[in-house]
Design an enzyme around this catalytic site. Structure first.
Site, PDB file in Angstrom:
ATOM      1  N   ASP A  97      -2.460 -10.355   6.334  1.00 18.71           N
ATOM      2  CA  ASP A  97      -2.975  -9.259   7.167  1.00 18.71           C
ATOM      3  C   ASP A  97      -4.479  -9.149   6.895  1.00 18.71           C
ATOM      4  O   ASP A  97      -5.005  -9.808   5.981  1.00 18.71           O
ATOM      5  CB  ASP A  97      -2.212  -7.992   6.738  1.00 18.71           C
ATOM      6  CG  ASP A  97      -2.552  -6.778   7.562  1.00 18.71           C
ATOM      7  OD1 ASP A  97      -3.075  -6.925   8.682  1.00 18.71           O
ATOM      8  OD2 ASP A  97      -2.284  -5.654   7.075  1.00 18.71           O
TER       9      ASP A  97
ATOM     10  N   GLU B  90      -9.324 -10.697   9.626  1.00 20.55           N
ATOM     11  CA  GLU B  90     -10.349 -10.894  10.687  1.00 20.55           C
ATOM     12  C   GLU B  90     -11.690 -11.318  10.126  1.00 20.55           C
ATOM     13  O   GLU B  90     -12.410 -12.037  10.838  1.00 20.55           O
ATOM     14  CB  GLU B  90     -10.466  -9.612  11.500  1.00 20.55           C
ATOM     15  CG  GLU B  90      -9.214  -9.234  12.251  1.00 20.55           C
ATOM     16  CD  GLU B  90      -8.107  -8.709  11.353  1.00 20.55           C
ATOM     17  OE1 GLU B  90      -8.427  -8.198  10.262  1.00 20.55           O
ATOM     18  OE2 GLU B  90      -6.934  -8.847  11.727  1.00 20.55           O
TER      19      GLU B  90
ATOM     20  N   ASP C  38      -1.687  -3.170  15.074  1.00 20.80           N
ATOM     21  CA  ASP C  38      -1.327  -1.749  14.936  1.00 20.80           C
ATOM     22  C   ASP C  38      -1.187  -1.057  16.288  1.00 20.80           C
ATOM     23  O   ASP C  38      -2.039  -0.273  16.705  1.00 20.80           O
ATOM     24  CB  ASP C  38      -2.388  -1.044  14.091  1.00 20.80           C
ATOM     25  CG  ASP C  38      -2.445  -1.614  12.684  1.00 20.80           C
ATOM     26  OD1 ASP C  38      -1.515  -2.358  12.306  1.00 20.80           O
ATOM     27  OD2 ASP C  38      -3.413  -1.312  11.976  1.00 20.80           O
TER      28      ASP C  38
HETATM   29  C1  NOJ Z   1      -2.748  -3.092   8.720  1.00 24.15           C
HETATM   30  C2  NOJ Z   1      -1.619  -3.827   9.368  1.00 24.15           C
HETATM   31  O1  NOJ Z   1      -1.875  -4.059  10.709  1.00 24.15           O
HETATM   32  C3  NOJ Z   1      -0.348  -3.041   9.160  1.00 24.15           C
HETATM   33  O2  NOJ Z   1       0.725  -3.710   9.771  1.00 24.15           O
HETATM   34  C4  NOJ Z   1      -0.097  -2.850   7.678  1.00 24.15           C
HETATM   35  O3  NOJ Z   1       1.044  -2.058   7.485  1.00 24.15           O
HETATM   36  C5  NOJ Z   1      -1.297  -2.159   7.041  1.00 24.15           C
HETATM   37  N1  NOJ Z   1      -2.477  -2.912   7.304  1.00 24.15           N
HETATM   38  C6  NOJ Z   1      -1.115  -2.013   5.533  1.00 24.15           C
HETATM   39  O4  NOJ Z   1      -0.990  -3.261   4.959  1.00 24.15           O
END
Ligand code: NOJ
Length: 978
Positions: free
Chosen positions: A542, A545, A618
């Site tokens: 995660d 970017e 998200d």
């Molecule tokens: C951002 C991610 O997009 C999300 O899925 C994750 O739960 C949080 N970071 C925490 O790791």
């Protein structure tokens, strides 16, 4: 306070951007990005000058050279604005007809970044041996087959023609501009105001005179503008980008004179057929932006950047599909407009890098997928279990929590394959390092999960906490493989979940083997490895970017320095891909022989498809996000990222039961199926639902599992052809113009399954578009609908427990109907075949199986069957044959097929697996007899159809053949005598 509540509060405090609502002002608009502003201003000047506009770029004819094998054309290019600056053009035709066009500055003050293609491509493409160049006074032409590529000298344009008709034109609008490297003037003589551009037919002679005078002061202003607009330094919010190399942007217009619809350039939250951003009344006012970014609570309809970027698009019309892939790793904005409903114009503006364009001639969508796959690789065939259901949330707070969640799934008989751990498993967010208090027994916990055939996926983010008691950071620091700040020395430090952090520079080859070694589950002499893990743990990447909470646009400063001295701006969009690709290799190589890894990535680029899955980040728990998630998954498939899904339930918010049910309906028809939720949300695992919702979701999850053979067969085909797992209408029916904008329903692979998930509140029915004059059977009710040659909308029931799923007449669909706890437990389960006869009485389908975890399938260890049904003389024959054996000779799939043999070890392991049921839809009436050829009458029953009208609509007659005692790996025939 419960530990998890405390953790939650701490995380939220750290998660400055996550905790607050979306802030568009965190991210640049085009007008806030100097080079985009300059690019758009260039386009505006061209539009204003209309026919008088002429590109200053031309081919230096005296420099034209063609390699002895006639495959590569090179020439110098000049800009009339800067006669002393040299550019080089190179054009090569690949053996599959793809044309690569490269242009770079030669002998410039500096070198432009030219390595993007080296990260995206699988190998150096083979050059065609069959090209003849014809040089004329005005242009040079290469004809090959029905295609022709034409380089016009003055102004420079490059056109790809098919049958004499232009398909792709570069610089037709004269927007090509490669800003060459320059030396910053010590004393700048800035003109305060921009030079005016003469109005067309300017009547006022005085005004014209002023214009002429100003033109003399700056003769380049008509093209470049009259200010050094953010050339040497750029500010955004509180950040200053030092821009040590000055202006180096690249603008190029790419037109599709014969194509009215375009798709691709993921990832954006928008329709599949890309809405306009320029021209008359554009849908969006900003261009599509490609700059990988952690955009919190992103908008459900926007051209804004999201987490991943793939600079590929398809241009489509009823008789032709062509594609463009631009291998550029820097921030890129793309304007889209239509001069007419039959043509499309695009304008690409990149911050840095060379022009490295691949023109893919099609002429069908499938051809473009094949051409793109030959360049960047086909999507990976993932481990079979990863197509099951993934249960995630931020966070399962302890190993006992994980065990409890698993127990609850089992108590409710709900299938699930994977439990996930988000960042709170890691002590102080030092990934790999278990929080010993809450996860005292990670190996035992994982073994408890694995005892049911399940896996775990654990998050490993790219930011490394800067502390000497964290081996991953300390070893990276010792090896000097961390990204450097703008000074080019030392370690860049930024802020993320783990507080003060640094980032590994995966452009540095010295990082690769070391990173891979961290994932070994055994102790190493050479350094730290993850001995408190097991090979049943796979990885979630995660924030790659990369997300940097205190950086510009929540990312890294563009003037940070990577290996080789390249600035972050040059490689930003590639950066996230290298992290997850290396992680994928690490997981693959931790065992000997290697096992298929599962790595989920949030950030991606061209080439990511070779390594793993992505998700759409998200999303919000809204109906709009549910709907756009489908369109995004379809668009990602165009860029090769077929293994995609959106967070089921929506990451933010607490969905009401109706929404959650609908989200599961969307999710089970996504290639990647994962429920996930923000730390702030209420628990919402499906077993927590009240009835009837709980029962509906359980049935949905079971439906996903029954259809795993369909999914796996589709993934296998995608891994060979590149045609996406989820197929939009234009891919399935390229000539059907009505289908070009259809993006709320789609087909799964070549299975004939058509799905239209419901994404609106309170729905009880919906319309479904049937694109052809064929019968389509409702998957559940056997209701048969008939489409029309020019397409037809039908209305179908869609109460909460109903998801519209159809089987296209002419398909045979293999399923496994026995409910199991997890997919590995289905390995020896028998199959059901659904034979959905076409209106002409025939059907066909495929089934692909292998061990699902290893690479033995690449050595011919698989089972690949074809099933077909034919009607002749009142007899329907259902037969099966070994596609592996048949295609082996044709060697269409290369290595895997070449080594295939029907009695392979995998085939042996399933040699007893039966077909336990055959369901035939669409027989004209009750059969007289049903037999295995040469055998006795079988046990069968027939439910007569209910005719609704004279067009073959109503409820189909259904023949159910019970336990015909035929095996999956053997040839057989079943004869239905009418
Ligand atoms: C951002 C991610 O997009 C999300 O899925 C994750 O739960 C949080 N970071 C925490 O790791």
């Amino acid at each position: 306070m419960q530990p998890w509540t405390l953790l939650g509060v701490l995380s939220l405090l750290l998660a400055v951007p996550d905790a607050l609502a979306v802030k568009s002002h965190d991210f640049k608009t085009c007008s806030q990005a100097g080079f985009c502003r300059r690019g758009r201003a260039l386009s505006a000047r061209a539009a204003e000058a209309k026919n008088t506009w002429k590109s200053p770029y031309s081919v230096d004819v005296s420099s034209i050279a063609i390699t002895p094998n006639k495959a590569v054309f090179t020439a110098g290019v000049k800009s009339s604005l800067y006669p002393d600056i040299q550019f080089g053009l190179e054009l090569r035709v690949h053996d599959d007809g793809v044309v690569r066009v490269r242009m770079d500055e030669i002998n410039g003050l500096r070198k432009r970044y030219d390595e993007a293609a080296s990260w995206a491509l699988i190998s150096e493409p083979t050059i065609s041996q069959d090209i003849t160049w014809t040089t004329g006074k005005k242009d040079i032409r290469a004809k090959y087959g029905n295609n022709e590529v034409v380089v016009a000298f003055e102004p420079l344009t490059v056109s790809l023609l098919r049958g004499g008709k232009p398909q792709i034109v570069l610089n037709g609008r004269g927007l090509l501009h490669m800003e060459h490297f320059r030396t910053k003037k010590v004393e700048e003589t800035k003109t305060e105001e921009a030079a005016p551009v003469p109005e067309e037919g300017a009547e006022d002679a005085a005004e014209q005179a002023v214009f002429e005078a100003e033109k003399e002061v700056n003769p380049r202003a008509w093209f470049e503008g009259d200010t050094e607009d953010d050339w040497w330094e750029e500010r955004f919010s509180t950040w200053t980008d030092s821009k040590p190399k000055g202006p180096e942007s690249l603008s190029i217009d790419i037109s599709f004179p014969s194509h009215g619809t375009i798709y691709g350039i993921p990832q954006h939250a928008t329709r599949l057929a890309l809405p306009t951003t320029a021209g008359d009344s554009p849908t969006f006012t900003d261009p599509y932006r490609l700059y990988n970014a952690d955009v919190f609570e992103y908008l459900a309809s926007s051209p804004m950047s999201l987490y991943g970027s793939i600079p590929i698009l398809h241009a489509h019309s009823a008789d032709s599909t062509v594609g463009i892939f631009h291998a550029v790793g820097s921030e890129t904005w793309i304007d889209v407009s239509h001069a007419s409903d039959k043509s499309t114009e695009t304008h690409w503006i990149s911050e840095s890098g060379i022009l490295d364009l691949f023109l893919m001639p099609g002429p069908t969508p499938a051809d473009v997928f094949a051409q793109y796959s030959r360049l960047t690789g086909t999507p990976v065939l993932p481990p079979h279990w990863s197509l099951g259901y993934h249960q995630c949330r931020w966070n399962y707070i302890s190993s006992d929590d994980v065990r409890t969640v698993q127990r609850r799934f089992d108590e409710e008989d709900m299938p699930v394959d994977v439990f996930w751990l988000d960042i709170e498993y890691a002590e102080e967010h030092k990934y790999f390092m278990w929080d010993a208090k809450n996860f005292p027994d990670p190996v035992e916990m994982t073994n408890d999960v694995a005892a049911n055939g399940r896996k775990m996926v654990v998050i490993v983010d790219p930011h490394l906490k800067r502390t000497s008691n964290y081996p991953a950071f300390q070893e990276a620091s010792d090896r000097k493989v961390l990204v450097m700040p703008s000074s080019g020395e030392g370690e860049y430090e930024g802020w993320c979940w783990s507080g003060s952090s640094s980032w590994i520079d995966f452009f540095n080859p010295n990082a690769w083997d070391w990173w891979k070694s961290l994932f070994k589950t055994t102790a190493l002499k050479s350094g730290w490895s993850w001995t408190s893990s097991t090979t049943d743990i796979h990885i979630w990447n995660d924030m790659n970017e990369p997300s940097v909470f205190n950086g510009p646009e929540i990312s890294m400063p563009r003037d940070n320095v990577h290996y080789g001295g390249w600035e972050h701006r040059d490689v930003h969009n590639i950066n996230g891909m290298l992290f997850s690709n290396l992680t994928s290799k690490a997981v693959q190589e931790r065992t000997d022989p290697p096992q298929r890894p599962f790595v989920l990535t949030r950030s991606f680029f061209a080439g990511s498809q070779r390594f793993g899955a992505m998700w759409t980040g998200d999303n919000l728990g809204t109906w709009e996000h549910m709907a756009v998630g489908i369109q995004m998954v379809l668009a990602n498939g165009i860029g090769g990222m077929s293994f995609a899904g959106s967070d089921v339930g929506g990451f933010f918010g607490n969905p009401e039961p109706e929404m959650l049910v609908r989200w599961y309906q969307v999710g089970i028809f996504n290639p990647f199926l994962r429920a996930h939720a923000h730390i702030d949300t209420k628990r919402r695992e499906p077993f927590l639902l009240e009835q009837p919702y709980k029962g509906i979701v359980k049935d949905l999850l079971r439906l996903r599992y029954t259809m795993l053979p369909v999914w796996y067969t589709a993934f296998r085909e995608t891994s060979v052809t590149g045609v996406p797992v989820l197929r939009p209408h234009y891919v399935m029916f390229p000539k059907d113009t009505k289908g070009f904008t259809v993006d709320d329903q789609y087909f799964i692979g070549a299975s004939g399954i058509l799905v239209k998930p419901i994404t609106t509140k309170g729905a009880t029915e919906t319309t479904v578009y049937l694109p052809e004059d064929e019968v389509y059977y409702d998957y559940f009710s056997h209701h048969v609908y008939r489409g029309a040659a020019k397409g037809k909308d039908i209305t179908v029931q869609a109460e909460l427990h109903q998801v519209p799923v159809f089987v296209r007449g002419g398909s045979i669909v293999p399923t496994r109907e026995r409910p199991r706890r997890s997919s590995p437990l289905m390995k020896l389960d028998p199959f059901t075949l659904r034979v959905a006869l076409s209106k002409a009485g025939s059907a066909r389908g495929e089934l692909y199986l292998d061990d699902g975890v290893s690479y033995a399938h690449e050595k011919g260890q698989f089972v690949w069957r074809e099933f077909s049904a034919q009607t002749a003389k009142k007899t329907v024959r259902i037969t099966t044959k070994d596609l592996g054996a048949e295609k082996k000779d044709a060697a269409v799939d290369g290595v895997a097929l070449a080594s295939y043999n029907p009695g392979n070890t995998f085939a042996e392991t399933i040699k007893e697996v039966r077909v336990e049921k055959i369901v035939v839809e669409g027989l004209g009436g009750k059969p007289a007899s049903v037999k295995v050829e040469g055998g006795k009458e079988l046990v069968w029953e027939y439910a007569p159809g209910v005719a609704a009208n004279g067009k073959g609509e109503g409820v189909a007659g259904v023949l159910t053949i019970k336990d015909p005692k035929v095996l999956v790996v053997k040839d057989w025939a079943i004869v239905i005598q009418m």
